[in-house]
Design a protein around this motif. Structure first.
Motif, PDB file in Angstrom:
ATOM      1  N   UNK A 236       0.837  -1.199   0.000  1.00 55.70           N
ATOM      2  CA  UNK A 236       0.000   0.000   0.000  1.00 55.70           C
ATOM      3  C   UNK A 236       0.877   1.257   0.000  1.00 55.70           C
ATOM      4  N   UNK A 237       0.345   2.389  -0.440  1.00 55.80           N
ATOM      5  CA  UNK A 237       1.124   3.634  -0.385  1.00 55.80           C
ATOM      6  C   UNK A 237       1.611   3.959   1.029  1.00 55.80           C
ATOM      7  N   UNK A 238       0.793   3.651   2.034  1.00 57.84           N
ATOM      8  CA  UNK A 238       1.190   3.910   3.423  1.00 57.84           C
ATOM      9  C   UNK A 238       2.378   3.052   3.817  1.00 57.84           C
ATOM     10  N   UNK A 268      -0.348   7.647  -4.447  1.00 59.52           N
ATOM     11  CA  UNK A 268      -1.577   7.010  -3.984  1.00 59.52           C
ATOM     12  C   UNK A 268      -2.243   6.400  -5.198  1.00 59.52           C
ATOM     13  N   UNK A 269      -3.255   5.637  -4.984  1.00 57.51           N
ATOM     14  CA  UNK A 269      -3.915   4.971  -6.111  1.00 57.51           C
ATOM     15  C   UNK A 269      -4.542   5.973  -7.076  1.00 57.51           C
ATOM     16  N   UNK A 270      -4.860   7.178  -6.605  1.00 61.84           N
ATOM     17  CA  UNK A 270      -5.495   8.188  -7.447  1.00 61.84           C
ATOM     18  C   UNK A 270      -4.592   9.384  -7.714  1.00 61.84           C
ATOM     19  N   UNK A 271      -3.353   9.346  -7.229  1.00 58.99           N
ATOM     20  CA  UNK A 271      -2.485  10.499  -7.342  1.00 58.99           C
ATOM     21  C   UNK A 271      -2.709  11.458  -6.184  1.00 58.99           C
ATOM     22  N   UNK A 272      -1.875  12.476  -6.083  1.00 60.09           N
ATOM     23  CA  UNK A 272      -1.924  13.411  -4.962  1.00 60.09           C
ATOM     24  C   UNK A 272      -2.162  14.817  -5.485  1.00 60.09           C
ATOM     25  N   UNK A 279      -2.394  18.728   3.782  1.00 57.59           N
ATOM     26  CA  UNK A 279      -3.457  18.269   4.676  1.00 57.59           C
ATOM     27  C   UNK A 279      -3.567  16.751   4.721  1.00 57.59           C
ATOM     28  N   UNK A 280      -2.623  16.055   4.060  1.00 51.62           N
ATOM     29  CA  UNK A 280      -2.689  14.602   4.024  1.00 51.62           C
ATOM     30  C   UNK A 280      -1.804  13.979   5.097  1.00 51.62           C
ATOM     31  N   UNK A 284       2.189  14.855   7.121  1.00 52.49           N
ATOM     32  CA  UNK A 284       2.439  14.891   8.568  1.00 52.49           C
ATOM     33  C   UNK A 284       3.558  13.926   8.944  1.00 52.49           C
ATOM     34  N   UNK A 285       3.587  12.754   8.311  1.00 52.85           N
ATOM     35  CA  UNK A 285       4.641  11.770   8.596  1.00 52.85           C
ATOM     36  C   UNK A 285       6.013  12.308   8.204  1.00 52.85           C
TER      37      UNK A 285
END
Length: 523
Positions: A236-238, A268-272, A279-280, A284-285
């Motif tokens: 996963x992207x995460x 991400x699966x849909x792009x950023x 705000x994602x 923050x990470x």
């Protein structure tokens, strides 16, 4: 076959290029002097066959990449485009040489041939089907100690050197074969010796005596090793982001200033959406991670997009009522300030990232989409842009394929980049010579601009290259890894950086002179 043996990644084989065209030149001269019909067609065929064998043997990995996600009956014809297009242009140059040779003799004929060849190389880095991978000067990437003067001429200086040596060797051998002495063979031999020894000797002296100005910066490159064919299906992207952060932390130091992550590492699966990235959770990470590094920045590849209220660009496509989406293969620089800096890849891969001659071939968009490409192509920016850390250090964010363009990378340096960061994903080609060639070509960008290269490749080979083109560190293929290196920043501009491909323009002028003389005599 000589051209193939001379080509990267075979080590120290580059000098073969200095006489690799001689068999072809002999075959063409015999054709010109024969009594056969259709000599021009024969010359074209000989040159095309030579170029096709050389290109196919050297960049066979194009088919490897295509066949991984396309049926073989589709992958093969698509692969024939790069296999055959450059040889077609090469053969055209030789066909025109045949006409010049008949009317102007061998001297002006060779001036025309060299100029036409360099004109073909210029075209093949400029038009919509650009693929300058096989520019002759790139062949010395596997023996960079001999071409330190690329800091003056760029790779076109190598192309010119190769052709001048081939022409003189051909003349020497041909006169021996035919037992004629139109030109003095002793003078040819002495000229040839000087032509080989002087540039090579000058280069070795430059290489031996070059000293970098000490201006240290601690940089980390990360190789996460995520299979591009399995992206999102397995990881996963995460999880990808956690992996990148963990690898970075293993070698990060309190004084680390840059963490370089590969092409499309943040996704991400849909792009950023670039406007919403702050705000994602991923942003923050990154901020939490950078809390440990006072002057740290993350430069990463990212799959991003922008939203417009109207069709602002040709690549923006409908995304709802009166809304358009423009996707990018991009790089982003994240630090602990509120500012985000994006760079949108400019040199897009034909057929995969852009539809060549989009206006004319718009009807083929559904076909490209079906075979894995982008229906409207990725958005891009027309000029490179430097990304700056809070400390004021400027970095050139070069994305994958862009690292093949010497003149384009030099534009970053003119804008203030103090080192080059190449973010790439070489996993599409598998464990082939494609990944090795791509790494070695980066050595030429280091020499041309006298800048360190920090290279982050997902499933490729990551590493560091110093200002004279030495690979100081590199990772292994298909091994997750992270490397740290203290590099030296540089603000001085080389002659090539300041002036670009002057030698190319001089060569093209020689071609125009030959063509002018041809029409004068014809008249």
């Amino acid at each position: 076959m000589l051209l193939w043996l001379a080509w990267p990644p075979i080590p120290y084989s580059s000098p073969l290029l200095l006489f690799a065209f001689v068999p072809l030149l002999i075959a063409i001269e015999r054709t010109i002097r024969s009594d056969r019909a259709n000599k021009g067609r024969k010359v074209f065929s000989l040159a095309f066959l030579t170029g096709f064998v050389w290109n196919t043997a050297s960049i066979y990995w194009v088919y490897n990449a295509m066949s991984a996600y396309l049926p073989s009956y589709v992958a093969l014809p698509i692969s024939l485009i790069p296999f055959g297009l450059a040889p077609l242009l090469m053969a055209t140059a030789f066909r025109l040489y045949y006409e010049l040779r008949k009317k102007l003799g061998i001297g002006l004929g060779f001036i025309g041939l060299i100029s036409l060849w360099m004109g073909y190389e210029f075209l093949h880095q400029w038009w919509d089907l650009a693929f300058p991978w096989m520019t002759l000067g790139n062949g010395f990437a596997n023996f960079h100690q001999l071409v330190q003067w690329y800091s003056i001429t760029g790779v076109y200086g190598g192309t010119l050197w190769i052709w001048l040596c081939n022409a003189l060797i051909f003349l020497f051998i041909w006169q021996k074969i035919e037992r004629v002495a139109v030109l003095n063979n002793t003078k040819i031999a002495l000229t040839l010796a000087a032509l080989i020894v002087f540039p090579a000797g000058l280069s070795v002296l430059q290489y031996t005596n070059y000293e970098e100005h000490v201006s240290p910066s601690e940089v980390v490159v990360v190789q996460p090793n995520i299979d591009p064919y399995e992206k999102f299906n397995v990881v996963t992207p995460e999880a990808q982001l956690r992996n990148l952060l963990q690898l970075s932390a293993t070698v990060g130091k309190p004084n680390t200033e840059f963490f370089i992550w590969p092409e499309t590492a943040i996704s991400s699966t849909r792009g950023i959406n670039e406007e919403e990235f702050r705000r994602q959770p991923a942003f923050d990470s990154l901020q939490v991670f950078l809390d440990r590094y006072k002057n740290g920045s993350i430069l990463s590849g990212i799959e991003s997009y922008q939203i417009y209220n109207y069709q602002k660009t040709m690549t923006a496509r409908p995304y709802g009522d009166h809304v358009f989406l423009d996707p990018f293969n991009a790089a982003v620089l994240v630090d602990q300030s509120s500012k985000l800096q994006f760079y949108h890849k400019s040199k897009l891969v034909p057929g995969v990232e852009q539809l060549p001659f989009g206006g004319v071939l718009a009807f083929m968009k559904p076909l490209f989409a079906h075979f894995g490409g982008s229906t409207g192509g990725y958005g891009s920016q027309t000029e490179p842009s430097v990304l700056y850390a809070q400390s004021g250090i400027g970095v050139a964010p070069v994305i994958c394929y862009e690292s093949i363009w010497g003149n384009y990378v030099a534009e970053y340096i003119k804008q203030g980049a103090q080192f080059i960061a190449i973010v790439t994903n070489d996993g599409w080609w598998g464990d082939t010579s494609g990944k090795d060639q791509h790494l070695q070509y980066a050595k030429l960008r280091a020499i041309e601009n006298r800048r360190w290269v920090a290279r982050s490749a997902n499933t490729g080979i990551s590493g560091f290259i110093n200002q004279r083109g030495d690979i100081v560190q590199k990772t292994k293929w298909w091994v997750p890894s992270a490397l740290t290196q203290e590099i030296n920043l540089n603000e001085e501009l080389t002659f090539y950086t300041r002036n670009g491909d002057l030698i190319l323009y001089l060569a093209l002028f020689g071609g125009l002179f030959s063509i002018y003389t041809f029409f004068q005599k014809k008249g």
